[in-house]
Design an enzyme around this catalytic site. Structure first.
Site, mmCIF file in Angstrom:
data_model
loop_
_atom_site.group_PDB
_atom_site.id
_atom_site.type_symbol
_atom_site.label_atom_id
_atom_site.label_comp_id
_atom_site.label_asym_id
_atom_site.label_seq_id
_atom_site.Cartn_x
_atom_site.Cartn_y
_atom_site.Cartn_z
ATOM 1 N N ASP A 164 40.716 62.675 32.888
ATOM 2 C CA ASP A 164 41.358 61.622 33.637
ATOM 3 C C ASP A 164 42.194 62.149 34.812
ATOM 4 O O ASP A 164 43.119 62.716 34.645
ATOM 5 C CB ASP A 164 42.346 61.152 32.739
ATOM 6 C CG ASP A 164 43.241 60.027 32.796
ATOM 7 O OD1 ASP A 164 42.880 59.338 34.252
ATOM 8 O OD2 ASP A 164 44.013 59.288 32.015
ATOM 9 N N CYS A 167 46.497 60.951 35.347
ATOM 10 C CA CYS A 167 46.683 60.178 34.311
ATOM 11 C C CYS A 167 47.665 59.469 33.893
ATOM 12 O O CYS A 167 47.941 58.683 32.915
ATOM 13 C CB CYS A 167 46.594 61.372 33.229
ATOM 14 S SG CYS A 167 47.990 62.570 33.347
ATOM 15 N N CYS A 345 53.123 42.708 47.275
ATOM 16 C CA CYS A 345 51.577 42.879 46.817
ATOM 17 C C CYS A 345 50.938 41.853 46.094
ATOM 18 O O CYS A 345 49.732 41.649 46.010
ATOM 19 C CB CYS A 345 51.936 44.224 45.932
ATOM 20 S SG CYS A 345 52.324 45.650 46.819
#
Length: 378
Positions: A164, A167, A345
């Site tokens: 990952d 992570c 956003c």
């Protein structure tokens, strides 16, 4: 420029977007400081964000204000090259601001600003990326649905090894290890994330390291990168893909989960770069495919962009609802900055100016069909 002239210019810019100054609709802006107009003309988008942080103007529905600006494509129509923007362009083109020696800056300046902040804002697993709302009606279920979708797309089974990259607080690593019985190694450039993820995963087959992706060399059955590619930078997209290629077994799968833009870019908004995500940028389809060319076969591309608006609005609701729990650790300027970030956003995804892609790559091709919404696999 005199104040009255500056005010008239701002009014004329906002008029086609149906935004009024001191109007009574949620997306109209309320001016608290008459110097606002001159500041915006001189400083552009950076000044717009900074003046909001300073309390020079207000808006009841910032997300709807930005929705109108982005739908009108004001950023494309106003091409004045302010000094801050010119500097960002220069940095992006000449300096590798995402170089290995600078890799930990984003961790220090964003992800390490306090776990309590992210705990009040995110879901219970602290997943800081777009949720999957296909069959969910709350943030926790949307994030669990996203994690499970990823696990099923890459075909996780007990005993499989997973890397990952980026992570976070260990949300994916914990879910994959608990639910699918896999062994996970996660890396992050954030000390706060690493410490938290280790504690969350301490009884599982999960290893968390504080490291840059360019240090990776071991082989894995599966690799995922969820919400980290935005910090790689256009100068390093190819390097990133080469690292993934050398770490992925020949019959493995790589899933890239990233925010994306509709056009190729080599920089980002000056305000976002200064206050939220330093040295970050979102890739285009062309940039991703060019970086992967000759290394991977693109097996599936799934656009979840429409879900990010809802995710960001859920984060904003949690942030404002629980602000009193952390307000002693931050100031009101931070509150306004974070509000501006989340709602602007949200508008970028609502207007589809930004996308969210999950892309599955293989090295040599696989015999598998991905169906609509990623729900059925053959």
């Amino acid at each position: 420029m005199k104040g009255e002239r500056a005010q008239q210019i701002i009014k004329s810019i906002l008029k086609p977007m149906d935004i009024q100054i001191n109007g009574d609709r949620p997306w109209d802006i309320q001016i608290n400081n008459p110097q606002f107009y001159q500041r915006i003309i001189s400083g552009g988008s950076l000044a717009l964000g900074e003046s909001y942080m300073d309390g020079w103007w207000d808006c009841k529905a910032l997300d709807e204000f930005f929705k109108r600006i982005l739908e009108f494509r004001l950023d494309k129509k106003v091409k004045s090259m302010k000094p801050a923007l010119l500097w960002e362009i220069f940095k992006a083109r000449v300096i590798n601001v995402q170089s290995k020696t600078r890799a930990f800056i984003i961790g220090q300046r964003h992800y390490d600003i306090g776990n309590p902040l992210f705990k009040i804002m995110l879901d219970k697993g602290l997943n800081y990326s777009c949720g999957y709302w296909h069959r969910a009606d709350n943030l926790d279920d949307a994030q669990t649905g996203k994690l499970d979708l990823i696990c099923r797309k890459i075909g996780l089974k007990p005993g499989i090894t997973v890397l990952d990259i980026g992570c976070g607080w260990g949300g994916f690593a914990k879910y994959a290890a608990e639910t699918y019985g896999v062994k996970v190694k996660g890396i992050t450039v954030s000390k706060e994330q690493a410490e938290y993820a280790r504690e969350q995963c301490k009884n599982l087959e999960v290893t968390i390291e504080l490291s840059d992706y360019r240090n990776l060399n071991e082989k894995y059955d599966r690799i995922v990168s969820i919400g980290m590619f935005e910090h790689v930078g256009w100068k390093n997209y190819r390097t990133f893909m080469k690292v993934v290629h050398r770490c992925l077994k020949d019959d493995g799968l790589f899933l890239l989960h990233t925010i994306a833009g509709n056009t190729s870019a080599k920089g980002t908004d000056p305000w976002i770069n200064t206050y939220i995500f330093p040295n970050s940028m979102v890739p285009s389809a062309r940039q991703v495919s060019h970086a992967a060319e000759g290394l991977f076969i693109l097996e599936d591309l799934h656009n979840l962009g429409r879900y990010y608006d809802r995710t960001l609005m859920a984060w904003h609701e949690n942030f404002t609802k629980n602000w009193n729990l952390i307000k002693d650790q931050y100031d009101m300027r931070f509150f306004r900055m974070w509000t501006y970030y989340l709602l602007s956003c949200a508008a970028s995804f609502r207007t589809r100016r930004n996308q969210l892609w999950q892309i599955v790559f293989s090295k040599n091709g696989i015999n598998r069909v991905f169906r609509s919404e990623g729900e059925l696999f053959i």
